[in-house]
Design an enzyme around this catalytic site. Structure first.
Site, PDB file in Angstrom:
ATOM      1  NE  ARG A  23      -0.013  -8.658   1.673  1.00 47.93           N
ATOM      2  CZ  ARG A  23      -0.267  -8.050   2.731  1.00 47.93           C
ATOM      3  NH1 ARG A  23      -1.528  -8.769   2.918  1.00 47.93           N
ATOM      4  NH2 ARG A  23      -0.830  -7.015   3.211  1.00 47.93           N
ATOM      5  CB  CYS A  45       0.703  -7.351  13.506  1.00 56.09           C
ATOM      6  SG  CYS A  45       1.346  -5.809  14.010  1.00 56.09           S
ATOM      7  CB  SER A  56      -0.789  -4.296   7.564  1.00 54.06           C
ATOM      8  OG  SER A  56      -2.320  -3.289   7.394  1.00 54.06           O
ATOM      9  CG  HIS A 113      -7.186  -3.402   9.844  1.00 55.98           C
ATOM     10  ND1 HIS A 113      -6.378  -2.779   9.854  1.00 55.98           N
ATOM     11  CD2 HIS A 113      -7.025  -3.859   8.279  1.00 55.98           C
ATOM     12  CE1 HIS A 113      -4.761  -3.484   9.107  1.00 55.98           C
ATOM     13  NE2 HIS A 113      -5.884  -4.768   8.853  1.00 55.98           N
ATOM     14  CG  ASP A 153      -7.348  -6.945   6.022  1.00 55.46           C
ATOM     15  OD1 ASP A 153      -7.109  -7.038   7.575  1.00 55.46           O
ATOM     16  OD2 ASP A 153      -7.573  -6.287   5.454  1.00 55.46           O
ATOM     17  NE  ARG A 174      -2.439  -1.301   3.799  1.00 55.01           N
ATOM     18  CZ  ARG A 174      -1.728  -0.961   5.041  1.00 55.01           C
ATOM     19  NH1 ARG A 174      -2.041   1.018   4.284  1.00 55.01           N
ATOM     20  NH2 ARG A 174      -0.976  -1.125   5.381  1.00 55.01           N
ATOM     21  CE  LYS A 179      -6.278  -3.498   3.995  1.00 59.22           C
ATOM     22  NZ  LYS A 179      -6.529  -4.257   5.325  1.00 59.22           N
ATOM     23  CE1 TYR A 201      -0.159  -5.972  -2.024  1.00 58.92           C
ATOM     24  CE2 TYR A 201      -0.824  -3.788  -1.209  1.00 58.92           C
ATOM     25  CZ  TYR A 201       0.092  -5.387  -0.670  1.00 58.92           C
ATOM     26  OH  TYR A 201      -0.361  -5.727   0.019  1.00 58.92           O
TER      27      TYR A 201
HETATM   28  C1  OXD Z   1      -3.229  -4.153   4.873  1.00 60.35           C
HETATM   29  C2  OXD Z   1      -3.855  -6.112   4.317  1.00 60.35           C
HETATM   30  O1  OXD Z   1      -2.846  -3.993   4.583  1.00 60.35           O
HETATM   31  O2  OXD Z   1      -5.267  -6.388   4.156  1.00 60.35           O
HETATM   32  O3  OXD Z   1      -3.611  -4.423   6.064  1.00 60.35           O
HETATM   33  O4  OXD Z   1      -3.060  -6.115   2.909  1.00 60.35           O
HETATM   34 MN    MN Z   2      -5.203  -5.405   6.714  1.00 58.26          MN
END
Ligand code: OXD
Ligand code: MN
Length: 593
Positions: free
Chosen positions: A372, A255, A253, A231, A280, A74, A211, A202
């Protein structure tokens, strides 16, 4: 220009026409979401070398994608909230005046799809028959985006059917254009329910349902409509006695949200099952019994690959065994994939995420740290049977967790709702690879929403405070920290499945059946409240992981002043008072003037 429009919705047809006149694609393809369409899109993507098939015996239905090397995460510095005034976007967002944003991005879109196909991707965020759900239409010139949206959302005919003739849909325009970082912008127009994204393929920048709609635009709608778009993962826990509880948990993100949502409890919790509702995003509304009810608006997982293996997250490994798109991992010449932290050692030779030869022993990462997987949630062997429930699931606890080497104990319960909102609004976390160009170190990431609050942050906190009076039976609030480090610089807490121990205390506290130690900053478990059977760490280390060190807390609370000052006049007074009160209490307990 050829098109296969399957709708009579005049507003939709008009908008698609308007955007097509601007971007000038050669073809327009309306996605129907069928299996036949998916097969055909995959074949086209392979022919265009956008996807590389993996060994289909080992990885059935799986493909590999290289992103542009400058387009791997991002881009918060290029993400804008385009509200009529700068104040509405607030001090934590980049702001662009809407007219200026439409003009600037319009100029980039002009002719950007010449020679390309424009995919019209109708999608629903949320279960198809849920009153929670929202319809979006994404126009994109990326076949990779169309395929990812097919995994991450309820996509195609189902969305057009739900939309009918309504004009109420999110208008998402996306073009990779020339992929130049100088012409890359992710713009949100909350008042117009519109997103314009250009220059990036991306996930977080280009899969507009995720998002952009489900967090930034939805958070704005949620404020106006009296609900929460967060989130947060949503997890189901079933005890050996058959009691089923749900928690929602916010982590920044990269974590460990996916890992927590798919946790496998350790031996001593035999008989417990953890199942995933979402990994998420949570949309939460007040429902039956005066509780907060949550749905996961997504239909797939866009998870961080490195570190995923059969020990850390067997359910994620099973989720990616088939029908998965891998982006920016490393691969072998014969169609296998590899990443740092996979179960097996690196083979002698690989093709790295950039497509260059890589030899075992190289100090360069073979897979990008933010590589990813995109996998359908139906692949998850531990998927909750309520994951598609239109009503959602009732939430007993809200959990907030940052990545902190110091200060934050393993688990802490707030004294009350306002104190919980204060703790969440001041949450700090060390930055990760999920966003490009961030300074290393701790940054304030309130509710793990810093990059995703679609309006003024102080007003967002006020909305959180206001929700208390709307929820007759509110969830309890907790902070957790799996990432505290010892003097040797290593993580103290083993994490992963062992997080069940903290979760068990959280569930017990939520159901009012276990004790706690009151500290100056909140409630923590006493030794007798916390199951340590079979836990392989020394008592001293556990005490450090759980410690509330008032000297560290004083520093922490003092440092929050800068954050609160930045928020300006909309910072709710109850939160600044909480900070001051807590600081005085900590100082008094330390005997500091
Ligand atoms: C983030 C995702 O960046 O979930 O939080 O991809
Ligand atoms: Mn996320």
């Amino acid at each position: 220009m050829s098109t296969n429009a399957p709708t009579k919705n005049a507003a939709l047809l008009g908008w698609v026409d308007e955007m097509a006149k601007l971007a000038k694609p050669d073809r327009i393809h309306w996605c129907d979401g069928s299996e036949a369409e998916k097969k055909s899109l995959l074949e086209q993507a392979v022919a265009q070398k956008v996807l590389i098939p993996l060994d289909q015996k080992k990885w059935p239905g799986c493909y590999f994608h290289h992103s542009n090397v400058n387009d791997v995460a991002r881009v918060e510095h290029l993400t804008f909230i385009c509200t009529p005034t700068k104040e509405q976007a607030g001090p934590t967002n980049n702001w662009m005046e809407p007219k200026e944003a439409y003009r600037k991005l319009g100029a980039i879109y002009d002719g950007a799809m010449k020679g390309r196909t424009m995919y019209v991707v109708p999608y629903i965020m949320g279960p198809a028959d849920s009153p929670f759900s929202k319809v979006g239409i994404e126009l994109t010139d990326s076949i990779y985006v169309a395929l990812n949206m097919g995994i991450m959302t309820r996509m195609g005919k189902v969305a057009l059917d739900r939309l009918g003739t309504s004009t109420e849909f999110n208008r998402g325009m996306h073009s990779v254009a020339d992929s130049s970082p100088d012409r890359r912008f992710i713009c949100h127009f909350p008042q117009d329910n519109t997103i314009w994204s250009v220059g990036s393929g991306y996930g977080g920048n280009a899969l507009l349902g995720k998002k952009c709609l489900a967090l930034r635009i939805a958070s704005y709608l949620a404020k106006n409509e009296g609900w929460l778009a967060e989130h947060m993962l949503i997890l189901e826990a079933e005890s050996p006695e058959g009691e089923v509880s749900y928690v929602a948990a916010a982590f920044p993100s990269a974590c460990g949200k996916t890992n927590f949502a798919m946790l496998i409890p350790p031996k001593t919790f035999d008989g417990w099952s953890i199942r995933t509702v979402g990994d998420d995003i949570a949309w939460m509304r007040v429902g039956d019994g005066g509780q907060l009810w949550a749905v996961n608006p997504e239909a797939g997982y866009f998870g961080v690959v490195p570190g995923t293996n059969y020990k850390t997250n067997p359910n994620a490994m099973k989720s990616i065994e088939r029908d998965t798109l891998f982006t920016n991992v490393a691969r072998t010449a014969d169609g296998d994939v590899w990443w740092e932290g996979k179960d097996n050692e690196a083979p002698a030779e690989l093709i790295d995420w950039k497509g260059a030869p890589w030899k075992k022993g190289s100090t360069d990462k073979a897979a990008h740290p933010n590589s990813r997987f995109t996998a359908p949630m139906a692949n998850n062997p531990a998927l909750s049977r309520f994951a598609h429930d239109p009503k959602g699931v009732p939430i007993s606890a809200l959990i907030f967790g940052g990545r902190r080497s110091t200060t934050m104990p393993l688990v802490l319960q707030s004294f009350n709702w306002t104190h919980g909102v204060y703790l969440a609004s001041t949450m700090g976390s060390e930055t990760t690879a999920a966003a490009q160009g961030l300074k290393e170190g701790v940054r304030r990431d309130p509710m793990a929403m810093l990059p995703f609050i679609g309006y003024d942050a102080g007003s967002y906190f006020q909305h959180w405070l206001d929700m208390q009076s709307r929820i007759p039976n509110p969830p309890k609030m907790f902070m957790v920290n799996w990432f505290r480090k010892g003097a040797d610089g290593k993580f103290i807490w083993p994490g992963y499945g062992e997080n069940m121990r903290a979760l068990k205390w959280i569930l017990d506290r939520s159901h009012n059946r276990v004790g706690a130690q009151e500290t100056v900053v909140g409630y923590v478990p006493r030794a007798q409240d916390f199951n340590t059977n079979g836990l392989d760490i020394k008592a001293e280390a556990l005490a450090t992981a759980m410690k509330v060190d008032l000297a560290e807390w004083q520093e922490e609370i003092e440092s929050q002043k800068e954050w609160f000052d930045k928020l300006g006049p909309t910072l709710p007074r109850p939160l600044s008072l909480q900070r001051e009160l807590l600081l005085e209490r900590v100082k008094a307990a330390r005997n500091v003037k």
